[in-house]
Design an enzyme around this catalytic site. Structure first.
Site, mmCIF file in Angstrom:
data_model
loop_
_atom_site.group_PDB
_atom_site.id
_atom_site.type_symbol
_atom_site.label_atom_id
_atom_site.label_comp_id
_atom_site.label_asym_id
_atom_site.label_seq_id
_atom_site.Cartn_x
_atom_site.Cartn_y
_atom_site.Cartn_z
ATOM 1 C CE LYS A 110 -4.224 -1.966 2.130
ATOM 2 N NZ LYS A 110 -4.970 -2.298 3.189
ATOM 3 C CE LYS A 189 -4.737 -7.328 -4.656
ATOM 4 N NZ LYS A 189 -4.927 -7.126 -3.325
ATOM 5 C CE LYS A 192 -12.564 -2.204 -2.994
ATOM 6 N NZ LYS A 192 -13.207 -2.312 -1.753
HETATM 7 P P1 TYM Z 1 -10.682 -6.231 1.055
HETATM 8 O O1 TYM Z 1 -12.064 -5.184 1.233
HETATM 9 O O2 TYM Z 1 -9.756 -5.704 0.445
HETATM 10 O O3 TYM Z 1 -11.626 -7.444 0.212
HETATM 11 C C1 TYM Z 1 -12.491 -7.983 0.708
HETATM 12 C C2 TYM Z 1 -12.611 -9.608 0.354
HETATM 13 O O4 TYM Z 1 -12.327 -9.707 -1.087
HETATM 14 C C3 TYM Z 1 -11.128 -10.406 -1.387
HETATM 15 N N1 TYM Z 1 -10.479 -9.947 -2.737
HETATM 16 C C4 TYM Z 1 -10.012 -10.791 -3.717
HETATM 17 N N2 TYM Z 1 -10.164 -11.879 -3.583
HETATM 18 C C5 TYM Z 1 -9.645 -12.634 -4.753
HETATM 19 N N3 TYM Z 1 -9.156 -11.842 -5.870
HETATM 20 C C6 TYM Z 1 -9.082 -10.398 -5.820
HETATM 21 N N4 TYM Z 1 -8.681 -9.690 -6.715
HETATM 22 C C7 TYM Z 1 -9.552 -9.876 -4.684
HETATM 23 N N5 TYM Z 1 -9.679 -8.406 -4.235
HETATM 24 C C8 TYM Z 1 -10.115 -8.603 -2.882
HETATM 25 C C9 TYM Z 1 -10.369 -10.271 -0.189
HETATM 26 O O5 TYM Z 1 -9.369 -11.265 0.021
HETATM 27 C C10 TYM Z 1 -11.068 -10.059 0.921
HETATM 28 O O6 TYM Z 1 -11.671 -11.282 1.483
HETATM 29 N N6 TYM Z 1 -8.406 -6.513 5.575
HETATM 30 C C11 TYM Z 1 -9.720 -7.019 4.834
HETATM 31 C C12 TYM Z 1 -10.957 -6.667 5.353
HETATM 32 C C13 TYM Z 1 -11.190 -7.036 6.826
HETATM 33 C C14 TYM Z 1 -11.221 -8.495 7.304
HETATM 34 C C15 TYM Z 1 -11.160 -8.518 8.665
HETATM 35 C C16 TYM Z 1 -11.460 -9.609 6.577
HETATM 36 C C17 TYM Z 1 -11.184 -6.453 8.090
HETATM 37 N N7 TYM Z 1 -11.124 -7.197 9.051
HETATM 38 C C18 TYM Z 1 -11.407 -9.774 9.438
HETATM 39 C C19 TYM Z 1 -11.599 -10.873 7.500
HETATM 40 C C20 TYM Z 1 -11.725 -10.801 8.529
HETATM 41 C C21 TYM Z 1 -9.702 -6.256 3.519
HETATM 42 O O7 TYM Z 1 -9.103 -5.230 3.243
HETATM 43 O O8 TYM Z 1 -10.596 -6.864 2.549
#
Ligand code: TYM
Length: 325
Positions: A110, A189, A192
């Site tokens: 990031k 990947k 956003k």
């Molecule tokens: P976030 O908001 O970036 O993404 C949400 C979920 O989508 C999955 N994801 C993907 N999977 C496959 N290919 C991709 N290109 C892709 N982009 C996103 C992410 O792996 C995620 O599962 N830190 C987390 C949010 C969070 C969380 C938690 C998750 C906060 N606390 C506790 C699980 C448990 C995040 O930024 O996800």
């Protein structure tokens, strides 16, 4: 089994979120105790506009419901409605070595992309560990990019249990979908912050434009192509049935397929899957009170769980017990 996962409301949800995580969240609500939350505290590491943060938070709730989350089966809530998570995060931080956080890929990635290296961004994995441990989750369904965070959560749970000679915190396991890393329109990947997403609920014209602009190589139509190296086919595999996929792979190997043709089919499949849900989504989006009510009820259930765990944590560390306010 206790399932828990979260999604950041940092913009419109995309196909990476859906195929990497949300699809299995919906499936896992059957036969499990499922808790899903909108990680609005986490999103504050990148979204500093109050109106946007609350709009995206509401939209994630609407999207989940439109995609099939059933509030009578799964608990859906806003992270900030259970502020106890911040207390557990602090307690975890006191038993977490700085070196563990120094190794976080997501943090390095990031800041490389220009996100401000705030303390919040650095502390992000501790808050995420608290999200998971507060509910004694057995499994955390996520995409590949979150696996390291869950491994860090395992380390923090172990460190806490070891320090206080207890087994209050439960070790969670990551759970990956078939599509653990969905590529974006440039082949990186889908994310956003890479500006390479295809939204789950794009206006129809937009989705078509994006799908038609997926990056491909310049192999002439007549030549054979490697099905394992095509971004269009990687996305088509997520939406088409196995026979159709096998057929396209065969045609790739033989030659004679143009990428435009595959993109057109991908767009059709996208529309078939998501267009019927658009109407449901619009209805939900117009009914703020209904959605708000679900989130409030979800928060009540989540908070009761959180309080049970915190009571044990207070006792383990020597903090006085408090009644839930
Ligand atoms: P976030 O908001 O970036 O993404 C949400 C979920 O989508 C999955 N994801 C993907 N999977 C496959 N290919 C991709 N290109 C892709 N982009 C996103 C992410 O792996 C995620 O599962 N830190 C987390 C949010 C969070 C969380 C938690 C998750 C906060 N606390 C506790 C699980 C448990 C995040 O930024 O996800």
């Amino acid at each position: 089994m206790r399932i828990l996962s979260g999604v950041q409301p940092s913009g419109p949800l995309h196909l990476g979120n859906y195929f990497g995580a949300i699809q299995q969240h919906i499936e896992l609500q059957e036969g499990n105790e499922a808790f899903y939350f909108i990680a609005n505290y986490h999103a504050m590491t990148t979204v500093h506009d109050p109106e946007l943060l609350s709009r995206y938070t509401h939209e994630v709730a609407v999207d989940y419901l439109a995609l099939g989350l059933d509030p009578t089966r799964a608990v859906l809530f806003r992270q900030s409605d259970v502020p106890e998570v911040q207390e557990l995060a602090w307690i975890l931080a006191t038993v977490t070595g700085k070196g563990l956080l120094d190794r976080a890929h997501s943090y390095k990635d990031k800041i490389q992309r220009g996100i401000v290296p705030s303390m919040g961004l650095y502390y992000y994995p501790v808050l995420m560990a608290a999200d998971i441990l507060l509910y004694r989750a057995d499994q955390v369904p996520v995409g590949q990019d979150q696996v390291q965070h869950i491994e860090m959560t395992q380390d923090m749970a172990q460190s806490f249990n070891h320090t206080y000679r207890t087994d209050v915190l439960k070790r969670p396991e990551p759970r990956l979908n078939r599509a653990a890393r969905v590529p974006g329109i440039d082949g990186e990947k889908m994310s956003k912050s890479y500006h390479n997403t295809i939204g789950i609920f794009e206006p129809p014209g937009e989705a078509k434009k994006k799908i038609m602009s997926i990056k491909t190589d310049s192999t002439p139509v007549a030549d054979p192509k490697d099905p394992a190296r095509c971004n269009v086919l990687a996305l088509l595999r997520l939406l088409a049935g196995p026979e159709e996929v096998a057929d396209w792979e065969d045609r790739y190997r033989k030659g004679g397929v143009g990428y435009g043709q595959v993109k057109t089919r991908l767009y059709e499949l996208y529309e078939e899957r998501f267009a019927p849900l658009r109407e449901r989504r619009e209805r939900l989006a117009a009914d703020r009170d209904y959605v708000e009510d679900i989130l409030r009820q979800g928060a009540r259930r989540a908070r009761a769980e959180a309080h049970l765990l915190l009571e044990q944590v207070w006792m383990a560390v020597g903090l006085p017990r408090r009644r839930q306010g």
